[in-house]
Design a protein around this motif. Structure first.
Motif, PDB file in Angstrom:
ATOM      1  N   ARG A   1      48.731  26.626  45.534  1.00 41.30           N
ATOM      2  CA  ARG A   1      48.592  26.371  46.981  1.00 41.30           C
ATOM      3  C   ARG A   1      49.558  24.932  46.886  1.00 41.30           C
ATOM      4  O   ARG A   1      49.211  24.035  46.220  1.00 41.30           O
ATOM      5  CB  ARG A   1      47.484  25.987  47.442  1.00 41.30           C
ATOM      6  CG  ARG A   1      47.546  25.312  48.997  1.00 41.30           C
ATOM      7  CD  ARG A   1      46.167  25.019  49.607  1.00 41.30           C
ATOM      8  NE  ARG A   1      45.354  26.163  49.572  1.00 41.30           N
ATOM      9  CZ  ARG A   1      44.892  26.631  51.057  1.00 41.30           C
ATOM     10  NH1 ARG A   1      45.440  26.256  51.857  1.00 41.30           N
ATOM     11  NH2 ARG A   1      44.216  27.785  51.230  1.00 41.30           N
TER      12      ARG A   1
ATOM     13  N   MET B   1      42.391  36.119  43.661  1.00 37.45           N
ATOM     14  CA  MET B   1      41.757  34.912  44.049  1.00 37.45           C
ATOM     15  C   MET B   1      42.933  33.887  44.282  1.00 37.45           C
ATOM     16  O   MET B   1      43.987  34.205  43.575  1.00 37.45           O
ATOM     17  CB  MET B   1      40.669  34.637  43.184  1.00 37.45           C
ATOM     18  CG  MET B   1      41.322  34.068  41.833  1.00 37.45           C
ATOM     19  SD  MET B   1      39.983  33.438  40.616  1.00 37.45           S
ATOM     20  CE  MET B   1      39.085  34.996  40.382  1.00 37.45           C
ATOM     21  N   GLU B   2      42.824  32.905  44.992  1.00 41.69           N
ATOM     22  CA  GLU B   2      43.796  32.009  45.230  1.00 41.69           C
ATOM     23  C   GLU B   2      44.254  31.304  43.678  1.00 41.69           C
ATOM     24  O   GLU B   2      43.579  30.811  43.022  1.00 41.69           O
ATOM     25  CB  GLU B   2      43.582  30.832  46.210  1.00 41.69           C
ATOM     26  CG  GLU B   2      44.771  29.946  46.589  1.00 41.69           C
ATOM     27  CD  GLU B   2      44.526  28.932  47.659  1.00 41.69           C
ATOM     28  OE1 GLU B   2      44.383  29.311  48.709  1.00 41.69           O
ATOM     29  OE2 GLU B   2      44.115  27.965  47.146  1.00 41.69           O
ATOM     30  N   HIS B   3      45.649  31.213  43.313  1.00 46.37           N
ATOM     31  CA  HIS B   3      46.096  30.763  42.252  1.00 46.37           C
ATOM     32  C   HIS B   3      46.937  29.695  42.553  1.00 46.37           C
ATOM     33  O   HIS B   3      46.971  28.446  41.787  1.00 46.37           O
ATOM     34  CB  HIS B   3      47.041  31.996  41.794  1.00 46.37           C
ATOM     35  CG  HIS B   3      47.588  31.404  40.432  1.00 46.37           C
ATOM     36  ND1 HIS B   3      47.440  30.633  39.412  1.00 46.37           N
ATOM     37  CD2 HIS B   3      49.004  31.692  39.957  1.00 46.37           C
ATOM     38  CE1 HIS B   3      48.439  30.390  38.336  1.00 46.37           C
ATOM     39  NE2 HIS B   3      49.069  31.149  38.795  1.00 46.37           N
TER      40      HIS B   3
ATOM     41  N   ARG C   1      51.029  29.883  49.874  1.00 43.07           N
ATOM     42  CA  ARG C   1      49.609  30.116  49.106  1.00 43.07           C
ATOM     43  C   ARG C   1      49.659  31.503  48.315  1.00 43.07           C
ATOM     44  O   ARG C   1      50.405  32.402  48.781  1.00 43.07           O
ATOM     45  CB  ARG C   1      48.534  30.324  50.176  1.00 43.07           C
ATOM     46  CG  ARG C   1      48.077  29.040  50.982  1.00 43.07           C
ATOM     47  CD  ARG C   1      46.990  29.041  51.779  1.00 43.07           C
ATOM     48  NE  ARG C   1      46.821  30.388  52.692  1.00 43.07           N
ATOM     49  CZ  ARG C   1      47.281  30.206  53.614  1.00 43.07           C
ATOM     50  NH1 ARG C   1      48.033  29.277  54.382  1.00 43.07           N
ATOM     51  NH2 ARG C   1      47.421  31.488  54.449  1.00 43.07           N
TER      52      ARG C   1
ATOM     53  N   SER D   1      47.885  34.075  45.766  1.00 41.85           N
ATOM     54  CA  SER D   1      46.885  34.743  45.162  1.00 41.85           C
ATOM     55  C   SER D   1      47.230  35.659  44.127  1.00 41.85           C
ATOM     56  O   SER D   1      48.198  36.436  44.211  1.00 41.85           O
ATOM     57  CB  SER D   1      45.789  35.571  45.975  1.00 41.85           C
ATOM     58  OG  SER D   1      45.218  34.316  47.046  1.00 41.85           O
TER      59      SER D   1
END
Length: 159
Positions: free
Chosen positions: A152, A148-150, A137, A139
């Protein structure tokens, strides 16, 4: 294998995404991708790596990263040193806990003509799950967006 990096032996080998990973960020269209990871060593106290991503539909090459993972001897402290084909160079530092690696950017540099908005922060987690899959994961924060998550994605070991 150098004893300093024995705690990272669970990463070694080639990993292939088992299904498309997902990428999103407010400034780009969501996308799906496949990726191959290679982690190796040559006897030094360092793990060598290369990551190669391809668009899930068009199969066109996307993101490339290569670099090294080092551990501070006698500790669980880890440094992840990476150069990206986008012109970004970064050092992430963090800790290894069991079979999970938690990293956060310590230093980021970029080429003078890098596309804006500029990346300001990256955090990354690698985790070997109970089902034997490796999960990553990532971010990211930029000049205009908070962390923020970019990305996955999960992988299966292919060698």
């Amino acid at each position: 294998m150098n004893p300093t990096i024995l705690p990272l032996d669970w990463l070694l080998g080639t990993w292939q995404s088992d299904e498309p990973g997902e990428g999103c960020f407010p400034t780009i269209k969501p996308f799906r991708y496949f990726e191959t990871l290679q982690f190796s060593h040559v006897g030094q106290p360092v793990v060598n790596f290369s990551f190669n991503a391809f668009h899930a539909d068009s199969k066109k090459p996307l993101h490339r990263e290569c670099g090294f993972i080092r551990m501070q001897p006698g500790t669980n402290k880890v440094a992840f040193i990476v150069a990206q084909n986008s012109g970004l160079v970064e050092i992430e530092e963090g800790e290894l806990t069991g079979q999970q690696l938690n990293l956060r950017s310590h230093a980021i540099a970029r080429i003078s003509f890098a596309k804006e908005p500029h990346v300001k922060e990256i955090s990354r987690v690698f985790q070997l799950r109970a089902d034997g899959k490796l999960e990553q994961r990532v971010s990211m924060a930029t000049d205009t967006q908070p962390l923020m998550e970019h990305l996955r994605i999960t992988y299966i070991r292919s060698s």
